[in-house]
Motif scaffolding. Structure first.
Motif, mmCIF file in Angstrom:
data_model
loop_
_atom_site.group_PDB
_atom_site.id
_atom_site.type_symbol
_atom_site.label_atom_id
_atom_site.label_comp_id
_atom_site.label_asym_id
_atom_site.label_seq_id
_atom_site.Cartn_x
_atom_site.Cartn_y
_atom_site.Cartn_z
ATOM 1 N N CYS A 210 44.190 49.675 41.130
ATOM 2 C CA CYS A 210 42.834 49.279 40.904
ATOM 3 C C CYS A 210 42.162 50.368 40.580
ATOM 4 O O CYS A 210 41.850 51.296 41.508
ATOM 5 C CB CYS A 210 42.539 48.497 42.172
ATOM 6 S SG CYS A 210 41.163 47.455 41.896
ATOM 7 N N ARG A 234 36.018 44.619 40.060
ATOM 8 C CA ARG A 234 35.676 43.874 39.582
ATOM 9 C C ARG A 234 34.070 43.791 40.241
ATOM 10 O O ARG A 234 32.924 43.576 39.976
ATOM 11 C CB ARG A 234 35.732 42.510 40.695
ATOM 12 C CG ARG A 234 34.849 41.529 40.050
ATOM 13 C CD ARG A 234 35.714 40.017 40.825
ATOM 14 N NE ARG A 234 36.325 39.271 40.738
ATOM 15 C CZ ARG A 234 37.816 39.483 40.494
ATOM 16 N NH1 ARG A 234 37.590 39.772 41.669
ATOM 17 N NH2 ARG A 234 38.542 39.132 39.783
ATOM 18 N N ASN A 306 33.476 36.829 37.237
ATOM 19 C CA ASN A 306 34.507 36.546 38.939
ATOM 20 C C ASN A 306 35.210 35.683 39.396
ATOM 21 O O ASN A 306 35.032 35.758 40.180
ATOM 22 C CB ASN A 306 32.656 36.019 40.069
ATOM 23 C CG ASN A 306 31.614 36.842 40.341
ATOM 24 O OD1 ASN A 306 32.316 37.986 41.181
ATOM 25 N ND2 ASN A 306 30.731 37.063 40.382
ATOM 26 N N ASN A 307 35.240 35.686 38.641
ATOM 27 C CA ASN A 307 37.349 34.204 38.751
ATOM 28 C C ASN A 307 38.211 35.493 38.937
ATOM 29 O O ASN A 307 38.163 36.285 38.477
ATOM 30 C CB ASN A 307 36.945 33.902 37.016
ATOM 31 C CG ASN A 307 36.559 32.476 36.511
ATOM 32 O OD1 ASN A 307 36.072 31.651 37.125
ATOM 33 N ND2 ASN A 307 35.489 33.009 35.625
ATOM 34 N N LYS A 308 38.504 34.747 39.774
ATOM 35 C CA LYS A 308 40.057 35.603 40.611
ATOM 36 C C LYS A 308 40.970 33.945 40.914
ATOM 37 O O LYS A 308 40.511 32.734 41.077
ATOM 38 C CB LYS A 308 39.425 36.193 42.091
ATOM 39 C CG LYS A 308 38.071 34.888 42.540
ATOM 40 C CD LYS A 308 37.518 35.906 43.905
ATOM 41 C CE LYS A 308 36.606 36.714 43.964
ATOM 42 N NZ LYS A 308 36.528 36.811 44.514
ATOM 43 N N LYS A 309 41.911 34.715 40.761
ATOM 44 C CA LYS A 309 43.528 34.394 41.578
ATOM 45 C C LYS A 309 43.263 32.744 40.613
ATOM 46 O O LYS A 309 43.983 31.600 40.925
ATOM 47 C CB LYS A 309 43.099 33.335 43.054
ATOM 48 C CG LYS A 309 42.831 34.594 44.306
ATOM 49 C CD LYS A 309 43.318 34.096 45.668
ATOM 50 C CE LYS A 309 42.862 34.633 46.502
ATOM 51 N NZ LYS A 309 42.790 33.925 47.775
ATOM 52 N N CYS A 315 43.911 31.310 32.687
ATOM 53 C CA CYS A 315 43.164 32.406 31.866
ATOM 54 C C CYS A 315 43.015 32.321 30.462
ATOM 55 O O CYS A 315 41.511 33.203 29.727
ATOM 56 C CB CYS A 315 43.742 33.711 32.038
ATOM 57 S SG CYS A 315 44.145 34.215 33.938
ATOM 58 N N MET A 354 41.753 41.340 36.061
ATOM 59 C CA MET A 354 40.509 40.755 37.284
ATOM 60 C C MET A 354 41.175 39.483 37.541
ATOM 61 O O MET A 354 41.220 38.825 38.275
ATOM 62 C CB MET A 354 39.829 41.206 36.489
ATOM 63 C CG MET A 354 38.964 42.191 38.106
ATOM 64 S SD MET A 354 37.475 42.907 36.937
ATOM 65 C CE MET A 354 36.661 41.014 36.525
ATOM 66 N N PHE A 355 41.427 38.503 36.462
ATOM 67 C CA PHE A 355 40.727 37.078 36.534
ATOM 68 C C PHE A 355 42.638 36.480 37.779
ATOM 69 O O PHE A 355 42.235 35.317 38.148
ATOM 70 C CB PHE A 355 40.805 36.272 35.207
ATOM 71 C CG PHE A 355 39.766 36.251 34.706
ATOM 72 C CD1 PHE A 355 38.107 36.581 34.673
ATOM 73 C CD2 PHE A 355 39.662 36.468 33.065
ATOM 74 C CE1 PHE A 355 37.620 37.050 34.360
ATOM 75 C CE2 PHE A 355 39.262 37.116 32.164
ATOM 76 C CZ PHE A 355 37.680 37.216 32.520
ATOM 77 N N SER A 358 42.229 38.775 43.263
ATOM 78 C CA SER A 358 41.611 39.308 44.202
ATOM 79 C C SER A 358 41.327 40.069 45.038
ATOM 80 O O SER A 358 40.095 40.206 44.942
ATOM 81 C CB SER A 358 42.079 37.887 44.935
ATOM 82 O OG SER A 358 43.197 38.245 46.800
ATOM 83 N N ASN A 360 39.925 43.664 45.664
ATOM 84 C CA ASN A 360 38.653 44.705 44.931
ATOM 85 C C ASN A 360 38.753 45.719 45.653
ATOM 86 O O ASN A 360 38.790 45.828 47.069
ATOM 87 C CB ASN A 360 37.897 43.687 43.876
ATOM 88 C CG ASN A 360 36.553 43.720 45.314
ATOM 89 O OD1 ASN A 360 36.452 44.705 46.074
ATOM 90 N ND2 ASN A 360 36.603 42.081 45.449
#
Ligand SMILES: [Zn+2]
Length: 399
Positions: A210, A234, A306-309, A315, A354-355, A358, A360
Motif C-alpha cells: 500500500c 485511500r 471510499n468504496n471498500k471490500k 467493482c 483499492m475498492f 479495506s 490503508n
C-alpha cells in the motif's frame, strides 16, 4: 540512621555493608563493603575452593527503595583459583561487569523514558550524562528488538517516507495486518533501501503493498516484491482530491483563504456535517455557483473512492464511474482537475484495487505521529541505529 549503630552495621541493598555515607558533588555517596550472598566460583574451571587475593575498589550507581539514586564506592574482593591460577574479581549481584550503574537503575531509566521523559531531563534527574542515558536505552531496546524482529516479511505492507531531520529521510515498512512497524530504513532512494528490502525473508510471499500516489517507491516495490499487488492508499488519494478542490476554490474565490469556517466545511465530507454547518455550506454554495458544481463533483468522487471490500463484480460499475469522472475532469474542468486526472490515470490500477481492500496507510500515518513524539524526546538522533531501535520497540507491539 545509617551509621549510628556500631553493633548492627547498616546493610544497603542486602549485600553491601555501609562504612560511611557523605554528600559529594554527585549526591550522596556511600562507602561500603560487598558480601557475596553465594559462594564464589572460578569463572574458568568452576572450582569453589578459591582463595582471597586482594581488595579492589569499584564505583557504581545503585537504586535505593526503587527510586533514589545512590553512588556507591564498593570495596570488593579478588580471588585466586588454586587449580588454574586465575585471578578474578567477584561478581557483584545486580551490577554487570564493566558497567557503572546497577541493573535496577538502568531498568528505571528506561522506564522513565517510556513514560515520555526526554533524555535531557532523565540525565538531570539521575545526574548522569545524556550519552549514558542514550546508551542505557539503546542497550535495553536492542535486547527487545532481537526478540521481536524474527518474523518474515508481512503479507500486507504499507510503505511510506518520513523526515528525520532537515534533509534526512527514512522509509517505514509497516505490517498493516498486525498494525506494527516491521522495519525502518535510512533514506528513500533505491540505492539506500533496495538491498535491505531484498534481504527480507519471505518477500516473495508479500501479497499487497500500500502506498501514496506520489511515491518514488513504485518501481522499487515492483522489483522487490514481484508477487505483490500495489494498492493506492485511500487516505492519500482522498487527500489529493481535497487539496485539488481547495486549490480550485481559492482561485475562484480568493477571500475564502482567510475564512476558516468555510474552508473547514468545504473539506469535510457532506455526511459528517452538523446542521449548522450544512446551513453555512448551503448559503455559501448558493452565492458561488461555480464552486457548487465543483463541490458536488468532489463529493461524488470521494464517495466513489471510499468504496471498500467490494467483490470483483461490484467493482465493475465503480470502475466505469471513475473513468467517467476522469473524463469529465479532462474535458470540462480547470487545470487543477486536469492535473488530478493525470495522476489518477497514472495510478489507475492501484486505485481501482483499492475498492477490493479495506487496509490503508492511515495506519502508517498514525505511526508517523508516534515517531514525531519519539523525535521530540530524543536529541537529534545523529545515530540512525538508536533512532531505529526506538521506533521499532515503540511501534512494534501489534494489536
Ligand atoms: Zn580455576
Amino acid at each position: 540512621m545509617e551509621d549510628k549503630s556500631p553493633t548492627m552495621p547498616y546493610m544497603l541493598l542486602r549485600n553491601f555493608r555501609v562504612l560511611q555515607t557523605r554528600p559529594t558533588s554527585q549526591g550522596q555517596t556511600s562507602y561500603c563493603e560487598y558480601y557475596a550472598p553465594n559462594p564464589v566460583e572460578c569463572p574458568g574451571c568452576e572450582a569453589r575452593d578459591v582463595v582471597f587475593y586482594d581488595y579492589y575498589k569499584r564505583r557504581a550507581m545503585f537504586l535505593l527503595r526503587g527510586y533514589e539514586k545512590r553512588n556507591l564506592v564498593i570495596k570488593a574482593k579478588r580471588y585466586r583459583c588454586p587449580h588454574c591460577g586465575r585471578v578474578f574479581r567477584e561478581p557483584i549481584e545486580g551490577l554487570m561487569a564493566w558497567q557503572r550503574s546497577s541493573i535496577d537503575l538502568r531498568k528505571h531509566i528506561a522506564a522513565r523514558y517510556r513514560q515520555g521523559v526526554c533524555n535531557k531531563n532523565i540525565a538531570k534527574e539521575f545526574n548522569v550524562s545524556e550519552s549514558t542515558v542514550e546508551r542505557i536505552i539503546h542497550e535495553r531496546y536492542e535486547a527487545k528488538v532481537k526478540e521481536i524482529l524474527h518474523y518474515p516479511a508481512p503479507l500486507v505492507i504499507g510503505i511510506d517516507e518520513h523526515k528525520i531531520h532537515k534533509r534526512r529521510f527514512a522509509t517505514t515498512i509497516v505490517d498493516l495486518k498486525n498494525h506494527r512497524v516491521y522495519d525502518i530504513i535510512e533514506g528513500k532512494s533505491e540505492t539506500s533501501i533496495g538491498a535491505r528490502i531484498r534481504s527480507y525473508p519471505g518477500r516473495m510471499q508479500v501479497k499487497v503493498v500500500c502506498m501514496d500516489l506520489s511515491s518514488p517507491y513504485r518501481s522499487l516495490v515492483q522489483r522487490c516484491f514481484p508477487n505483490a499487488k500495489i494498492v493506492a492508499d485511500r487516505f492519500h488519494v482522498i487527500k489529493l482530491v481535497l487539496s485539488t478542490f481547495m486549490e480550485f476554490c481559492r482561485e475562484m474565490q480568493p477571500d475564502i483563504r482567510w475564512n476558516r469556517p468555510i474552508t473547514g466545511v468545504l473539506r469535510t465530507h457532506g455526511a459528517n456535517l452538523t446542521t449548522a454547518q450544512k446551513a453555512t455550506l448551503k448559503a455559501f454554495l448558493a452565492a458561488n455557483p461555480i464552486i457548487a458544481v465543483a463541490y458536488e463533483f468532489k463529493e461524488k468522487l470521494c464517495n466513489l473512492l471510499n468504496n471498500k471490500k467490494k467483490t470483483k463484480a461490484q467493482c465493475l460499475p465503480l470502475i466505469r464511474e471513475l473513468k467517467h469522472c476522469m473524463e469529465q475532469m479532462r474535458s470540462e474542468a480547470t487545470k487543477h482537475f486536469h492535473a488530478l486526472a493525470k495522476t489518477l490515470s497514472k495510478w489507475f490500477e492501484p486505485i481501482i484495487r483499492m475498492f477490493r481492500f479495506s487496509k490503508n496507510n492511515g495506519i502508517t500515518e498514525g505511526f508517523h505521529r508516534k515517531i514525531k513524539g519519539i523525535q521530540r524526546r530524543g536529541y537529534g538522533y545523529r545515530n540512525f541505529e538508536n533512532y531505529k531501535l526506538r521506533v521499532l520497540v515503540e511501534c512494534s507491539h501489534g494489536r
